[in-house]
Design a protein around this motif. Structure first.
Motif, PDB file in Angstrom:
ATOM      1  N   PHE A   1     -43.731 -51.595  38.807  1.00  0.00           N
ATOM      2  CA  PHE A   1     -42.727 -52.777  39.247  1.00  0.00           C
ATOM      3  C   PHE A   1     -43.148 -54.029  38.410  1.00  0.00           C
ATOM      4  O   PHE A   1     -44.247 -54.361  38.712  1.00  0.00           O
ATOM      5  N   THR A   2     -42.121 -54.598  37.694  1.00  0.00           N
ATOM      6  CA  THR A   2     -42.461 -55.874  37.312  1.00  0.00           C
ATOM      7  C   THR A   2     -43.130 -56.906  38.305  1.00  0.00           C
ATOM      8  O   THR A   2     -43.815 -57.811  37.822  1.00  0.00           O
ATOM      9  N   THR A   3     -42.326 -56.906  39.511  1.00  0.00           N
ATOM     10  CA  THR A   3     -42.671 -57.808  40.308  1.00  0.00           C
ATOM     11  C   THR A   3     -44.353 -57.670  40.879  1.00  0.00           C
ATOM     12  O   THR A   3     -44.653 -58.633  41.579  1.00  0.00           O
ATOM     13  N   SER A   4     -44.919 -56.709  40.404  1.00  0.00           N
ATOM     14  CA  SER A   4     -46.077 -56.422  40.779  1.00  0.00           C
ATOM     15  C   SER A   4     -47.415 -57.191  39.923  1.00  0.00           C
ATOM     16  O   SER A   4     -48.399 -57.286  40.037  1.00  0.00           O
ATOM     17  N   TYR A   5     -46.569 -57.856  38.845  1.00  0.00           N
ATOM     18  CA  TYR A   5     -47.588 -58.449  37.589  1.00  0.00           C
ATOM     19  C   TYR A   5     -47.085 -59.857  37.681  1.00  0.00           C
ATOM     20  O   TYR A   5     -46.306 -60.315  37.840  1.00  0.00           O
TER      21      TYR A   5
ATOM     22  N   VAL B   1     -58.270 -56.614  37.476  1.00  0.00           N
ATOM     23  CA  VAL B   1     -56.798 -56.688  37.534  1.00  0.00           C
ATOM     24  C   VAL B   1     -56.143 -55.330  36.844  1.00  0.00           C
ATOM     25  O   VAL B   1     -56.718 -55.209  35.832  1.00  0.00           O
ATOM     26  N   SER B   2     -55.052 -54.657  37.141  1.00  0.00           N
ATOM     27  CA  SER B   2     -54.643 -53.814  36.474  1.00  0.00           C
ATOM     28  C   SER B   2     -53.611 -54.406  35.296  1.00  0.00           C
ATOM     29  O   SER B   2     -53.194 -55.703  35.429  1.00  0.00           O
ATOM     30  N   MET B   3     -53.227 -53.622  34.447  1.00  0.00           N
ATOM     31  CA  MET B   3     -52.864 -54.279  33.098  1.00  0.00           C
ATOM     32  C   MET B   3     -51.667 -53.145  33.084  1.00  0.00           C
ATOM     33  O   MET B   3     -51.459 -52.053  33.056  1.00  0.00           O
ATOM     34  N   GLY B   4     -50.427 -53.786  32.463  1.00  0.00           N
ATOM     35  CA  GLY B   4     -49.399 -52.822  32.212  1.00  0.00           C
ATOM     36  C   GLY B   4     -48.510 -53.286  30.994  1.00  0.00           C
ATOM     37  O   GLY B   4     -48.732 -54.488  30.409  1.00  0.00           O
ATOM     38  N   TRP B   5     -47.826 -52.228  30.278  1.00  0.00           N
ATOM     39  CA  TRP B   5     -47.068 -52.572  29.206  1.00  0.00           C
ATOM     40  C   TRP B   5     -45.548 -52.514  29.793  1.00  0.00           C
ATOM     41  O   TRP B   5     -45.115 -51.348  30.271  1.00  0.00           O
ATOM     42  N   PHE B   6     -44.814 -53.057  29.334  1.00  0.00           N
ATOM     43  CA  PHE B   6     -43.209 -52.927  29.707  1.00  0.00           C
ATOM     44  C   PHE B   6     -42.448 -53.245  28.252  1.00  0.00           C
ATOM     45  O   PHE B   6     -43.009 -54.086  27.369  1.00  0.00           O
ATOM     46  N   ARG B   7     -41.172 -52.870  28.208  1.00  0.00           N
ATOM     47  CA  ARG B   7     -40.366 -53.038  26.960  1.00  0.00           C
ATOM     48  C   ARG B   7     -38.861 -53.430  27.453  1.00  0.00           C
ATOM     49  O   ARG B   7     -38.516 -53.099  28.506  1.00  0.00           O
ATOM     50  N   GLN B   8     -38.333 -54.176  26.551  1.00  0.00           N
ATOM     51  CA  GLN B   8     -37.090 -54.645  26.914  1.00  0.00           C
ATOM     52  C   GLN B   8     -36.128 -54.697  25.656  1.00  0.00           C
ATOM     53  O   GLN B   8     -36.550 -55.440  24.618  1.00  0.00           O
ATOM     54  N   ALA B   9     -35.155 -53.854  25.794  1.00  0.00           N
ATOM     55  CA  ALA B   9     -34.215 -53.967  24.527  1.00  0.00           C
ATOM     56  C   ALA B   9     -33.109 -54.818  24.801  1.00  0.00           C
ATOM     57  O   ALA B   9     -32.886 -55.332  25.924  1.00  0.00           O
ATOM     58  N   PRO B  10     -32.439 -55.514  23.793  1.00  0.00           N
ATOM     59  CA  PRO B  10     -31.417 -56.726  23.836  1.00  0.00           C
ATOM     60  C   PRO B  10     -30.445 -56.116  24.981  1.00  0.00           C
ATOM     61  O   PRO B  10     -29.878 -55.138  24.719  1.00  0.00           O
ATOM     62  N   GLY B  11     -30.128 -56.879  25.825  1.00  0.00           N
ATOM     63  CA  GLY B  11     -29.218 -56.820  26.902  1.00  0.00           C
ATOM     64  C   GLY B  11     -29.418 -55.730  27.926  1.00  0.00           C
ATOM     65  O   GLY B  11     -28.744 -55.559  28.620  1.00  0.00           O
ATOM     66  N   LYS B  12     -30.772 -55.475  27.820  1.00  0.00           N
ATOM     67  CA  LYS B  12     -31.289 -54.219  28.819  1.00  0.00           C
ATOM     68  C   LYS B  12     -32.397 -54.965  29.753  1.00  0.00           C
ATOM     69  O   LYS B  12     -32.940 -56.035  29.601  1.00  0.00           O
TER      70      LYS B  12
ATOM     71  N   ARG C   1     -36.088 -55.187  31.653  1.00  0.00           N
ATOM     72  CA  ARG C   1     -37.422 -54.750  31.337  1.00  0.00           C
ATOM     73  C   ARG C   1     -37.937 -53.592  31.989  1.00  0.00           C
ATOM     74  O   ARG C   1     -38.007 -53.556  33.196  1.00  0.00           O
ATOM     75  N   ASP C   2     -38.389 -52.437  31.298  1.00  0.00           N
ATOM     76  CA  ASP C   2     -38.579 -51.265  31.604  1.00  0.00           C
ATOM     77  C   ASP C   2     -40.135 -50.935  31.583  1.00  0.00           C
ATOM     78  O   ASP C   2     -40.892 -51.590  30.649  1.00  0.00           O
ATOM     79  N   PHE C   3     -40.447 -50.241  32.666  1.00  0.00           N
ATOM     80  CA  PHE C   3     -42.094 -50.003  32.611  1.00  0.00           C
ATOM     81  C   PHE C   3     -42.272 -48.834  31.708  1.00  0.00           C
ATOM     82  O   PHE C   3     -41.586 -47.931  31.191  1.00  0.00           O
ATOM     83  N   VAL C   4     -43.430 -48.981  31.183  1.00  0.00           N
ATOM     84  CA  VAL C   4     -43.897 -48.228  29.783  1.00  0.00           C
ATOM     85  C   VAL C   4     -45.309 -47.499  30.370  1.00  0.00           C
ATOM     86  O   VAL C   4     -45.382 -46.156  30.111  1.00  0.00           O
ATOM     87  N   ALA C   5     -46.204 -48.290  30.500  1.00  0.00           N
ATOM     88  CA  ALA C   5     -47.590 -47.621  31.155  1.00  0.00           C
ATOM     89  C   ALA C   5     -48.263 -48.554  31.797  1.00  0.00           C
ATOM     90  O   ALA C   5     -48.013 -49.928  31.690  1.00  0.00           O
ATOM     91  N   ALA C   6     -49.372 -48.188  32.649  1.00  0.00           N
ATOM     92  CA  ALA C   6     -50.185 -49.106  33.421  1.00  0.00           C
ATOM     93  C   ALA C   6     -51.746 -48.497  33.406  1.00  0.00           C
ATOM     94  O   ALA C   6     -51.761 -47.266  33.356  1.00  0.00           O
ATOM     95  N   ILE C   7     -52.580 -49.386  33.669  1.00  0.00           N
ATOM     96  CA  ILE C   7     -53.890 -49.007  33.651  1.00  0.00           C
ATOM     97  C   ILE C   7     -54.605 -49.881  34.817  1.00  0.00           C
ATOM     98  O   ILE C   7     -54.444 -51.102  34.785  1.00  0.00           O
TER      99      ILE C   7
END
Length: 127
Positions: A110-114, A32-43, A45-51
């Motif tokens: 997309f977060t929904t892909s994980y 499976v693919s793996m990804g990194w996402f990040r989320q700041a308070p009140g924001k 969840r944003d995509f960072v990287a995927a492999i």
């Protein structure tokens, strides 16, 4: 089922580096693919990287391209995020995610892909 545990977060000065690790359990990690996402308070969840499963296809958010590097070691069921030249804007909780399949590049952002997510590790970059 895949279980993910992130580590390596911490407090660093702007311009510094951190390496995040994500240890995965489960038989499907190498498929499976793996990804990194990040989320700041009140924001959001944003995509960072995927492999991709084999590591041959890699994607980065524009905001981190040239500074962050994603990699994986399938033999150890681990994915990494090397973060260099850190900026205060990188401050967030970083989440590791596993796709349910080997994702194609258009949907890997997309977060929904994980289907599986770790608990997150905090990264704080001081100015």
């Amino acid at each position: 089922q895949v279980q993910l545990v992130e580590s390596g977060g911490g407090l660093v000065q702007a311009g510094g580096s951190l390496r995040l690790s994500c240890a995965a359990s489960g038989r499907t990690f190498s498929s499976v693919s793996m990804g990194w996402f990040r989320q700041a308070p009140g924001k959001e969840r944003d995509f960072v990287a995927a492999i991709s499963a084999g590591g041959g296809s890699i994607q980065y958010a524009d905001s981190v391209k040239g500074r962050f590097t994603i990699s994986r070691d399938n033999a150890k069921n681990t994915v990494f995020l090397q973060m260099n030249s850190l900026k205060p804007e990188d401050t967030a909780t970083y989440f590791c995610a596993a796709g349910r399949v080997n994702l194609t590049p258009p949907v890997a952002v997309f977060t929904t892909s994980y289907g599986y997510w770790g608990q997150g590790t905090q990264v704080t970059v001081s100015s």
